[in-house]
Design an enzyme around this catalytic site. Sequence first.
Site, PDB file in Angstrom:
ATOM      1  N   LYS A 191      23.196 -22.204  17.405  1.00 19.79           N
ATOM      2  CA  LYS A 191      23.909 -21.127  18.115  1.00 19.79           C
ATOM      3  C   LYS A 191      22.929 -19.993  18.467  1.00 19.79           C
ATOM      4  O   LYS A 191      21.812 -19.946  17.939  1.00 19.79           O
ATOM      5  CB  LYS A 191      25.044 -20.596  17.229  1.00 19.79           C
ATOM      6  CG  LYS A 191      24.563 -19.982  15.922  1.00 19.79           C
ATOM      7  CD  LYS A 191      25.710 -19.732  14.945  1.00 19.79           C
ATOM      8  CE  LYS A 191      25.195 -19.126  13.656  1.00 19.79           C
ATOM      9  NZ  LYS A 191      26.243 -19.045  12.623  1.00 19.79           N
TER      10      LYS A 191
ATOM     11  N   TYR B 167       7.196   9.323  22.334  1.00 15.15           N
ATOM     12  CA  TYR B 167       8.398  10.151  22.403  1.00 15.15           C
ATOM     13  C   TYR B 167       8.586  10.960  21.131  1.00 15.15           C
ATOM     14  O   TYR B 167       8.406  10.455  20.022  1.00 15.15           O
ATOM     15  CB  TYR B 167       9.636   9.278  22.611  1.00 15.15           C
ATOM     16  CG  TYR B 167       9.764   8.735  24.026  1.00 15.15           C
ATOM     17  CD1 TYR B 167       9.901   9.603  25.110  1.00 15.15           C
ATOM     18  CD2 TYR B 167       9.760   7.374  24.264  1.00 15.15           C
ATOM     19  CE1 TYR B 167      10.024   9.104  26.412  1.00 15.15           C
ATOM     20  CE2 TYR B 167       9.896   6.860  25.544  1.00 15.15           C
ATOM     21  CZ  TYR B 167      10.028   7.736  26.612  1.00 15.15           C
ATOM     22  OH  TYR B 167      10.147   7.249  27.882  1.00 15.15           O
TER      23      TYR B 167
HETATM   24  C1  LIG Z   1      25.575 -19.627  11.450  1.00 14.62           C
HETATM   25  C2  LIG Z   1      26.282 -20.531  10.517  1.00 14.62           C
HETATM   26  C3  LIG Z   1      25.568 -21.351   9.646  1.00 14.62           C
HETATM   27  C4  LIG Z   1      24.066 -21.291   9.493  1.00 14.62           C
HETATM   28  O1  LIG Z   1      23.731 -20.218   8.643  1.00 14.62           O
HETATM   29  P1  LIG Z   1      22.212 -19.955   8.191  1.00 14.62           P
HETATM   30  O2  LIG Z   1      22.338 -18.866   7.213  1.00 14.62           O
HETATM   31  O3  LIG Z   1      21.454 -19.572   9.416  1.00 14.62           O
HETATM   32  O4  LIG Z   1      21.729 -21.229   7.607  1.00 14.62           O
HETATM   33  C5  LIG Z   1      26.293 -22.242   8.874  1.00 14.62           C
HETATM   34  N1  LIG Z   1      27.643 -22.303   8.942  1.00 14.62           N
HETATM   35  C6  LIG Z   1      28.344 -21.499   9.755  1.00 14.62           C
HETATM   36  C7  LIG Z   1      29.834 -21.599   9.770  1.00 14.62           C
HETATM   37  C8  LIG Z   1      27.702 -20.581  10.550  1.00 14.62           C
HETATM   38  O5  LIG Z   1      28.423 -19.774  11.347  1.00 14.62           O
END
Ligand SMILES: *Cc1c(COP(=O)(O)O)cnc(C)c1O
Length: 365
Positions: free
Chosen positions: A35, A255
Site C-alpha cells: 500500500k 528562514y
Molecule cells: C499496513 C498494514 C500491515 C503492514 O504493517 P507493517 O507494520 O508495515 O508491517 C499489516 N496489516 C495491516 C492490516 C495493515 O494495514
Amino acid sequence: MDRFPRVIVDLAALSNNLETIRRQAPGCPVMAVVKANAYGHGLVAAARALQDADALAVARIGEALTLREAGVSNEIVLLEGVFSSQELDLAAEHRLTLVVHNEQQLRWLEDYPRANRFVCWLKLDTGMHRLGFTRPASEDAMARIQGAASVRQPPGLMTHLASSELLDDPITASQLSVFTELGRDWPGPVSSANSAAIFLRPETRVGWLRPGLALYGVSPIKGQTGNDLGLQPAMRLQTRLISVKNVKAGDSVGYNSAWTAKSSTRIGIAAIGYGDGYLRSFGNGTPVIVAGQRVALAGRVSMDMIALDLGAQSEAGVGDEVLLWGDGLAVEELAQWAGTIPYELLCNVSARVATEYAAPPPVLA
Ligand SMILES: *Cc1c(COP(=O)(O)O)cnc(C)c1O
C-alpha cells in the site's frame, strides 16, 4: 539527464527481505503489503519484485486496479475491503481478495447473486478499535460469513495489533488471547502478524504474515535498524549540492535565522526540501551525508532546498552527491530526528522526486 532529487530503489533487497522474513517463520504464507505506493518504493515495481509472495496486500481498490492494469496477476488482498457495491463488482471482475470488517460489507456479500465468488478474510477488532468486528459482534459475523454463498469457504480470520513493536505494552497479549480464543475452532487461515510481530512475537507466526515495513528493509522497532534485523534497506534518497558558500561567525542561514554560524564555515545548499517530502521538522544537526562525510543540517528546511554545515575545511563542491537516507544513514535514525516513524518518511516522498531502480552502490569502507 540526471534528475535530482531522486529515490533509488534496490529491488533485489525487497526479494531478499521477503526471504529473510520467511526464514523467521518457516511455512507461514506471506501477504506482502504494498500500500501507499509500496511505502514510497513504487507500487508496480515493488509488486513485481515481490512476486514470490503468496499474496500482495493494498489498502484501497485503486491500488489493486493499478496493479492489475500493469499485468500483476498475484492474489491481491484489499486490507480495508470494498466501500460500495460497485467496488464489489470490480473486486469480482479483477479477482481481488476482500477483508470484511463491517456490517455493510457483510450484507453486500450476502446479497451478491453469484456463488463462490470471493476469497475473504473476516477482520476482528481484538482491542485496537479501528477496523473489525468487536468481540460481542464477532460470533454473529463469523456465522454469517461462513453462511454467505458468495464467499469461498472457509474464509480467513484476521486481526491487527495496536502495539506490536512495544514489548512492554500489555495490549498485545490481550489482543492475541482474544484472537486465539475466537479463532480456536476456525476452519480457515488466520493472520495477525505485521512486521514488528514477525520479529518480536513468535506466537503470531502461526498463520499468514502481513509484513510491510520489513520488506523494505526498515525496522519498526525503536532503537533497531533494518540491518540489525538482518534486512537490507531498499531506498536511498539523494540529491546534489547546487551551491556552496562561505559564512563567518555570527552569520545566520535560511528562514527565520534558525541557525547561526559559531565560526566561519562552508555552507552547502542541496536541492531537496519539504516539497519533496524531506520534512520541515528536521532541525539543526540532522545528519546528512555529503560526498561520503556526515555533515549537519543548518537552519530551516525550505520547500526546495536545505542548507548544510560542511565545515571550514570542506572541499565539497557544486554537483556533489548528498544522501538524505539510505545505506550508511538509516531512515530509522532520521525518523527520530523528525520526531516521527520511518513509515512516514518513506511514504512522504513526493511524486516530483524521480524514482530509479538500481543495484546498490558498492559499500564504502
Ligand atoms: C499496513 C498494514 C500491515 C503492514 O504493517 P507493517 O507494520 O508495515 O508491517 C499489516 N496489516 C495491516 C492490516 C495493515 O494495514
